[in-house]
Design a protein around this motif. Structure first.
Motif, PDB file in Angstrom:
ATOM      1  N   ILE A 182       0.822  -1.211   0.000  1.00  0.00           N
ATOM      2  CA  ILE A 182       0.000   0.000   0.000  1.00  0.00           C
ATOM      3  C   ILE A 182       0.856   1.262   0.000  1.00  0.00           C
ATOM      4  N   PRO A 183       1.915   1.356   0.817  1.00  0.00           N
ATOM      5  CA  PRO A 183       2.800   2.524   0.680  1.00  0.00           C
ATOM      6  C   PRO A 183       3.381   2.635  -0.729  1.00  0.00           C
ATOM      7  N   GLY A 184       3.650   1.482  -1.354  1.00  0.00           N
ATOM      8  CA  GLY A 184       4.148   1.515  -2.728  1.00  0.00           C
ATOM      9  C   GLY A 184       3.139   2.094  -3.688  1.00  0.00           C
ATOM     10  N   TRP A 185       1.857   1.793  -3.484  1.00  0.00           N
ATOM     11  CA  TRP A 185       0.818   2.375  -4.335  1.00  0.00           C
ATOM     12  C   TRP A 185       0.706   3.878  -4.111  1.00  0.00           C
ATOM     13  N   ILE A 186       0.863   4.314  -2.869  1.00  0.00           N
ATOM     14  CA  ILE A 186       0.830   5.755  -2.594  1.00  0.00           C
ATOM     15  C   ILE A 186       1.958   6.452  -3.342  1.00  0.00           C
ATOM     16  N   VAL A 187       3.151   5.878  -3.302  1.00  0.00           N
ATOM     17  CA  VAL A 187       4.286   6.442  -4.024  1.00  0.00           C
ATOM     18  C   VAL A 187       3.987   6.496  -5.520  1.00  0.00           C
ATOM     19  N   GLU A 188       3.410   5.429  -6.060  1.00  0.00           N
ATOM     20  CA  GLU A 188       3.055   5.424  -7.483  1.00  0.00           C
ATOM     21  C   GLU A 188       2.116   6.578  -7.813  1.00  0.00           C
ATOM     22  N   GLY A 189       1.190   6.873  -6.918  1.00  0.00           N
ATOM     23  CA  GLY A 189       0.242   7.955  -7.177  1.00  0.00           C
ATOM     24  C   GLY A 189       0.911   9.301  -7.356  1.00  0.00           C
ATOM     25  N   TYR A 190       2.010   9.516  -6.653  1.00  0.00           N
ATOM     26  CA  TYR A 190       2.711  10.793  -6.759  1.00  0.00           C
ATOM     27  C   TYR A 190       3.395  10.977  -8.118  1.00  0.00           C
ATOM     28  N   SER A 191       3.513   9.906  -8.899  1.00  0.00           N
ATOM     29  CA  SER A 191       4.216  10.006 -10.182  1.00  0.00           C
ATOM     30  C   SER A 191       3.514  10.950 -11.147  1.00  0.00           C
ATOM     31  N   THR A 192       2.206  11.144 -10.966  1.00  0.00           N
ATOM     32  CA  THR A 192       1.481  12.070 -11.840  1.00  0.00           C
ATOM     33  C   THR A 192       2.074  13.471 -11.764  1.00  0.00           C
ATOM     34  N   LEU A 193       2.443  13.915 -10.577  1.00  0.00           N
ATOM     35  CA  LEU A 193       3.021  15.246 -10.394  1.00  0.00           C
ATOM     36  C   LEU A 193       4.289  15.402 -11.230  1.00  0.00           C
ATOM     37  N   CYS A 194       5.151  14.382 -11.205  1.00  0.00           N
ATOM     38  CA  CYS A 194       6.407  14.467 -11.952  1.00  0.00           C
ATOM     39  C   CYS A 194       6.167  14.434 -13.457  1.00  0.00           C
ATOM     40  N   ALA A 195       5.188  13.634 -13.886  1.00  0.00           N
ATOM     41  CA  ALA A 195       4.870  13.587 -15.314  1.00  0.00           C
ATOM     42  C   ALA A 195       4.353  14.937 -15.801  1.00  0.00           C
ATOM     43  N   GLU A 196       3.573  15.616 -14.976  1.00  0.00           N
ATOM     44  CA  GLU A 196       3.104  16.957 -15.343  1.00  0.00           C
ATOM     45  C   GLU A 196       4.279  17.909 -15.525  1.00  0.00           C
ATOM     46  N   ILE A 197       5.270  17.824 -14.649  1.00  0.00           N
ATOM     47  CA  ILE A 197       6.436  18.706 -14.753  1.00  0.00           C
ATOM     48  C   ILE A 197       7.144  18.499 -16.086  1.00  0.00           C
ATOM     49  N   ASP A 198       7.289  17.252 -16.511  1.00  0.00           N
ATOM     50  CA  ASP A 198       7.923  16.980 -17.806  1.00  0.00           C
ATOM     51  C   ASP A 198       7.221  17.743 -18.920  1.00  0.00           C
ATOM     52  N   ASP A 199       5.900  17.648 -18.964  1.00  0.00           N
ATOM     53  CA  ASP A 199       5.139  18.317 -20.015  1.00  0.00           C
ATOM     54  C   ASP A 199       5.244  19.830 -19.899  1.00  0.00           C
ATOM     55  N   GLN A 200       5.188  20.334 -18.691  1.00  0.00           N
ATOM     56  CA  GLN A 200       5.214  21.781 -18.489  1.00  0.00           C
ATOM     57  C   GLN A 200       6.581  22.374 -18.821  1.00  0.00           C
ATOM     58  N   LEU A 201       7.653  21.682 -18.475  1.00  0.00           N
ATOM     59  CA  LEU A 201       8.980  22.164 -18.856  1.00  0.00           C
ATOM     60  C   LEU A 201       9.153  22.127 -20.367  1.00  0.00           C
ATOM     61  N   ALA A 202       8.675  21.061 -20.994  1.00  0.00           N
ATOM     62  CA  ALA A 202       8.782  20.971 -22.454  1.00  0.00           C
ATOM     63  C   ALA A 202       8.053  22.130 -23.117  1.00  0.00           C
ATOM     64  N   ALA A 203       6.876  22.482 -22.572  1.00  0.00           N
ATOM     65  CA  ALA A 203       6.118  23.609 -23.126  1.00  0.00           C
ATOM     66  C   ALA A 203       6.852  24.927 -22.944  1.00  0.00           C
ATOM     67  N   ALA A 204       7.724  24.992 -21.914  1.00  0.00           N
ATOM     68  CA  ALA A 204       8.515  26.197 -21.675  1.00  0.00           C
ATOM     69  C   ALA A 204       9.850  26.166 -22.409  1.00  0.00           C
ATOM     70  N   GLY A 205      10.049  25.141 -23.238  1.00  0.00           N
ATOM     71  CA  GLY A 205      11.280  25.044 -24.012  1.00  0.00           C
ATOM     72  C   GLY A 205      12.457  24.490 -23.239  1.00  0.00           C
ATOM     73  N   VAL A 206      12.177  23.757 -22.171  1.00  0.00           N
ATOM     74  CA  VAL A 206      13.239  23.203 -21.322  1.00  0.00           C
ATOM     75  C   VAL A 206      13.231  21.678 -21.443  1.00  0.00           C
TER      76      VAL A 206
END
Length: 375
Positions: A182-206
């Motif tokens: 269950i703690p592992g599933w909680i950690v997996e849930g946080y991965s959405t935040l990091c995936a959003e950062i990837d897209d947002q940095l790419a949109a900013a040209g980074v």
């Protein structure tokens, strides 16, 4: 729980060469799609703050603003919602079920909110020192709240005992031997935040960050960040440095890294209530030990100043959320700053991302901190 061996006290700063070469398995597919289907989902802002970039002597600086996430003022709903989804998928339909957890504030409220939305019960154990306003917010979600006259670790133990019945399940964001799925599933849930950062940095040209700064309690969120950036294939984008930040009064990860093994430390009062944890998660520890480039501890005054400065720039950030800015400043100022900058691989072209995990509404201490500093 790890014991506290007779080692030297941990320093306020620790660098660990070689962490950028460490690799682990990635988070599973499907987590972000699950969150995207939830009512009220939207990526949280990634706000660029040029004045802080200039202050820090780097090229660009961004803050991931988690002051409003799925209707709550912190990022924790990402982990709680995904974990409960996985729990219910494995249980027979129907029948009563109480979601049990211990919390310093935000995780417990996220579990309570998830339970309420799904028509389930929640029982939340809260350690000594959590602000009454945070306790009231959890109760307002319909949860039963039990206040524990002890530390966060003691609250976790109480919650684990309360969840031993057949109609209850522990939804805890720290793991130990025998309690890891269950703690592992909680950690997996946080991965959405990091995936959003990837897209947002790419949109900013980074193409990617050069440094990511993450606040740490037991280390589950930091585990998710390490997993995201240390699971990428080589060759690929240059791996960023990862810096963890903790309160001086509860720097269990810093102490553990200094000693080379997980240790428990005594905790004290801190306005960074969500980081007031004395023992690293056993599930997170291999990732923290392998993938963190550096760790730093900061004071409540450091965090209060950072929160006030972020507020002046339009970013709502509670004491825990402001800790990454305080940690960056601690790393880049004072005696030895040049060596710390080199250890983090920073130069005038670097891109820094600070993970502000809560808004001021998540932590009633935040307003008092700002008032004290202004006085």
């Amino acid at each position: 729980m790890p014991e506290n061996p007779s080692f030297r006290p941990a320093p306020r700063w620790l660098a660990r060469p070689g962490a950028r070469a460490w690799r682990c398995a990635p988070a599973p597919d499907g987590v972000r799609d699950f969150h995207a289907a939830l009512p009220g989902y939207a990526p949280t802002p990634l706000t660029e703050l040029p004045s802080l970039a200039a202050e820090s002597g780097v090229g660009r600086l961004f803050v991931k603003d988690e002051s409003s996430r799925l209707g709550l003022p912190a990022f924790k709903a990402l982990g709680a919602s995904w974990a409960v989804h996985r729990i219910l998928a494995e249980r027979p339909a129907g029948g009563p079920l109480t979601l049990v957890t211990a919390t310093d504030g935000n995780h417990g409220r996220a579990v309570a909110r998830t339970a309420r939305l799904l028509g389930r019960s929640a029982h939340v154990f809260v350690p000594s020192g959590v602000h009454p306003g945070a306790v009231a917010a959890i109760a307002a979600e319909g949860a039963e709240v039990t206040e524990v006259a002890g530390s966060y670790d003691e609250a976790v133990q109480r919650a684990a005992r309360a969840a031993e019945g057949p109609d209850a399940v522990l939804v805890q964001d720290t793991g130990w031997p025998g309690y890891e799925r269950i703690p592992g599933w909680i950690v997996e849930g946080y991965s959405t935040l990091c995936a959003e950062i990837d897209d947002q940095l790419a949109a900013a040209g980074v193409p990617g960050p050069g440094l990511v700064v993450v606040p740490v309690g037991v280390g589950s969120f930091a585990q998710a960040v390490v997993t995201h950036y240390r699971s990428r294939p080589v060759p690929g984008p240059a791996a960023p440095a990862l810096l963890s930040v903790e309160p001086e009064t509860a720097a269990c990860v810093l102490a553990s890294l200094a000693h080379g093994v997980p240790v428990s430390v005594p905790t004290g009062d801190t306005t960074m209530a969500g980081l007031n944890c004395g023992t690293p998660s056993g599930l997170a520890w291999p990732h923290l030990h392998g993938g963190l480039d550096a760790a730093v501890a900061v004071t409540d005054a450091d965090s209060a100043r950072a929160a006030a400065d972020l507020a002046a720039l339009g970013v709502s950030s509670g004491p825990c959320g402001a800790a990454p800015l305080a940690g960056l400043r601690a790393a880049l100022t004072g005696e030895g700053a040049d060596e710390r900058r080199t250890a983090l691989g920073l130069d005038a072209t670097s891109v820094v991302v600070l993970l502000s995990t809560e808004g001021t509404a998540a932590n009633p201490h935040a307003h008092a901190d700002t008032d004290t500093r202004d006085a």
